[in-house]
Design a protein around this motif. Sequence first.
Motif, PDB file in Angstrom:
ATOM      1  N   ILE A   1       6.038  -2.332   4.615  1.00  0.00           N
ATOM      2  CA  ILE A   1       5.709  -1.217   3.740  1.00  0.00           C
ATOM      3  C   ILE A   1       6.709  -0.100   4.019  1.00  0.00           C
ATOM      4  O   ILE A   1       6.861   0.327   5.158  1.00  0.00           O
ATOM      5  CB  ILE A   1       4.274  -0.729   4.014  1.00  0.00           C
ATOM      6  CG1 ILE A   1       3.277  -1.856   3.761  1.00  0.00           C
ATOM      7  CG2 ILE A   1       3.937   0.469   3.152  1.00  0.00           C
ATOM      8  CD1 ILE A   1       1.872  -1.544   4.224  1.00  0.00           C
TER       9      ILE A   1
ATOM     10  N   LEU B   1       3.936  -2.354  -2.595  1.00  0.00           N
ATOM     11  CA  LEU B   1       3.167  -3.182  -1.672  1.00  0.00           C
ATOM     12  C   LEU B   1       3.082  -4.594  -2.231  1.00  0.00           C
ATOM     13  O   LEU B   1       2.614  -4.802  -3.341  1.00  0.00           O
ATOM     14  CB  LEU B   1       1.764  -2.598  -1.499  1.00  0.00           C
ATOM     15  CG  LEU B   1       0.789  -3.377  -0.639  1.00  0.00           C
ATOM     16  CD1 LEU B   1       1.277  -3.432   0.800  1.00  0.00           C
ATOM     17  CD2 LEU B   1      -0.583  -2.743  -0.711  1.00  0.00           C
TER      18      LEU B   1
ATOM     19  N   CYS C   1      -9.528  -3.992   1.859  1.00  0.00           N
ATOM     20  CA  CYS C   1      -8.577  -3.652   2.908  1.00  0.00           C
ATOM     21  C   CYS C   1      -7.626  -4.823   3.131  1.00  0.00           C
ATOM     22  O   CYS C   1      -8.061  -5.977   3.211  1.00  0.00           O
ATOM     23  CB  CYS C   1      -9.339  -3.324   4.191  1.00  0.00           C
ATOM     24  SG  CYS C   1      -8.290  -2.787   5.524  1.00  0.00           S
TER      25      CYS C   1
ATOM     26  N   TYR D   1       0.225  -1.977  10.007  1.00  0.00           N
ATOM     27  CA  TYR D   1      -0.293  -1.160   8.917  1.00  0.00           C
ATOM     28  C   TYR D   1      -1.472  -1.874   8.282  1.00  0.00           C
ATOM     29  O   TYR D   1      -1.496  -3.094   8.174  1.00  0.00           O
ATOM     30  CB  TYR D   1       0.773  -0.951   7.831  1.00  0.00           C
ATOM     31  CG  TYR D   1       1.881  -0.023   8.221  1.00  0.00           C
ATOM     32  CD1 TYR D   1       1.695   1.343   8.179  1.00  0.00           C
ATOM     33  CD2 TYR D   1       3.115  -0.512   8.606  1.00  0.00           C
ATOM     34  CE1 TYR D   1       2.720   2.211   8.526  1.00  0.00           C
ATOM     35  CE2 TYR D   1       4.141   0.337   8.956  1.00  0.00           C
ATOM     36  CZ  TYR D   1       3.943   1.700   8.907  1.00  0.00           C
ATOM     37  OH  TYR D   1       4.954   2.546   9.244  1.00  0.00           O
TER      38      TYR D   1
ATOM     39  N   VAL E   1      -3.953  -1.292   4.612  1.00  0.00           N
ATOM     40  CA  VAL E   1      -4.018  -0.579   3.346  1.00  0.00           C
ATOM     41  C   VAL E   1      -5.440  -0.686   2.819  1.00  0.00           C
ATOM     42  O   VAL E   1      -5.981  -1.792   2.715  1.00  0.00           O
ATOM     43  CB  VAL E   1      -3.032  -1.194   2.321  1.00  0.00           C
ATOM     44  CG1 VAL E   1      -3.115  -0.463   0.996  1.00  0.00           C
ATOM     45  CG2 VAL E   1      -1.616  -1.179   2.855  1.00  0.00           C
TER      46      VAL E   1
ATOM     47  N   THR F   1      -5.664   4.960  -2.804  1.00  0.00           N
ATOM     48  CA  THR F   1      -5.121   4.046  -1.802  1.00  0.00           C
ATOM     49  C   THR F   1      -4.690   4.836  -0.564  1.00  0.00           C
ATOM     50  O   THR F   1      -4.122   5.905  -0.692  1.00  0.00           O
ATOM     51  CB  THR F   1      -3.891   3.306  -2.379  1.00  0.00           C
ATOM     52  OG1 THR F   1      -4.281   2.644  -3.569  1.00  0.00           O
ATOM     53  CG2 THR F   1      -3.346   2.312  -1.404  1.00  0.00           C
ATOM     54  N   LYS F   2      -4.993   4.288   0.602  1.00  0.00           N
ATOM     55  CA  LYS F   2      -4.549   4.903   1.857  1.00  0.00           C
ATOM     56  C   LYS F   2      -3.861   3.849   2.697  1.00  0.00           C
ATOM     57  O   LYS F   2      -4.281   2.701   2.723  1.00  0.00           O
ATOM     58  CB  LYS F   2      -5.730   5.473   2.649  1.00  0.00           C
ATOM     59  CG  LYS F   2      -6.224   6.796   2.126  1.00  0.00           C
ATOM     60  CD  LYS F   2      -7.217   7.390   3.067  1.00  0.00           C
ATOM     61  CE  LYS F   2      -6.687   8.712   3.489  1.00  0.00           C
ATOM     62  NZ  LYS F   2      -7.605   9.515   4.256  1.00  0.00           N
ATOM     63  N   ILE F   3      -2.786   4.267   3.374  1.00  0.00           N
ATOM     64  CA  ILE F   3      -2.091   3.400   4.327  1.00  0.00           C
ATOM     65  C   ILE F   3      -2.343   3.984   5.710  1.00  0.00           C
ATOM     66  O   ILE F   3      -2.174   5.184   5.927  1.00  0.00           O
ATOM     67  CB  ILE F   3      -0.590   3.307   4.008  1.00  0.00           C
ATOM     68  CG1 ILE F   3      -0.397   2.698   2.619  1.00  0.00           C
ATOM     69  CG2 ILE F   3       0.128   2.491   5.071  1.00  0.00           C
ATOM     70  CD1 ILE F   3       1.033   2.654   2.145  1.00  0.00           C
TER      71      ILE F   3
END
Length: 184
Positions: free
Chosen positions: A69, A89, A41, A21, A23, A129-131
């Motif tokens: 996560i 997180l 990132c 992953y 983030v 925020t993006k995962i």
Amino acid sequence: MAIYTEKFLNDTQSLNTSISYIVTIGEHDSFGLPIEGSSLCFGSIEKSLDLLPTSEKSLIIHPLVSSNINISKTLNMDNHSYVVSKVSLKLANSKIDANKKYTILSDILSNHFPNSSNLKNNSVLNSFTKIWVMTGSCKSISDCIPVFTGIIRDIKYDKSNVTLSIEDWISKQLETECPIGRMP
């Protein structure tokens, strides 16, 4: 629903696939991609990804994610309730290179987060925020698959860790009140 690229599908069908992953936190463009200089990132490995396959701009992944996560949602049909996803997180509170100077992560996230408006004393709270799921052969962020979009609601830190509480993006949309007065 995630849209899978051919490269991602080939990687997941391979026998020697590494999946991790990443983030992205901060400003993202209209396509959902992070904006260089206005976002950070984090991941479990140190790597550099291109922002786009044809771009010379790159996104540096800081290897500071210190725990798995977990993303969860629940829908209760009996009570007609939707419980918003919350992600916790945990990042290592160490020095990172941000804007050509090394600064401790908790200081960046609480006071000096990069932004396109050049605001001073900017916090990471309420940041987009993006995962993403990344396979070993990903060369650009567009090769990764976005699996979660959220807003940072809380930040806690001590000498060794920074913990971010991230709430699902849809909750912000659902909290919008609609007028219920009479329509003409």
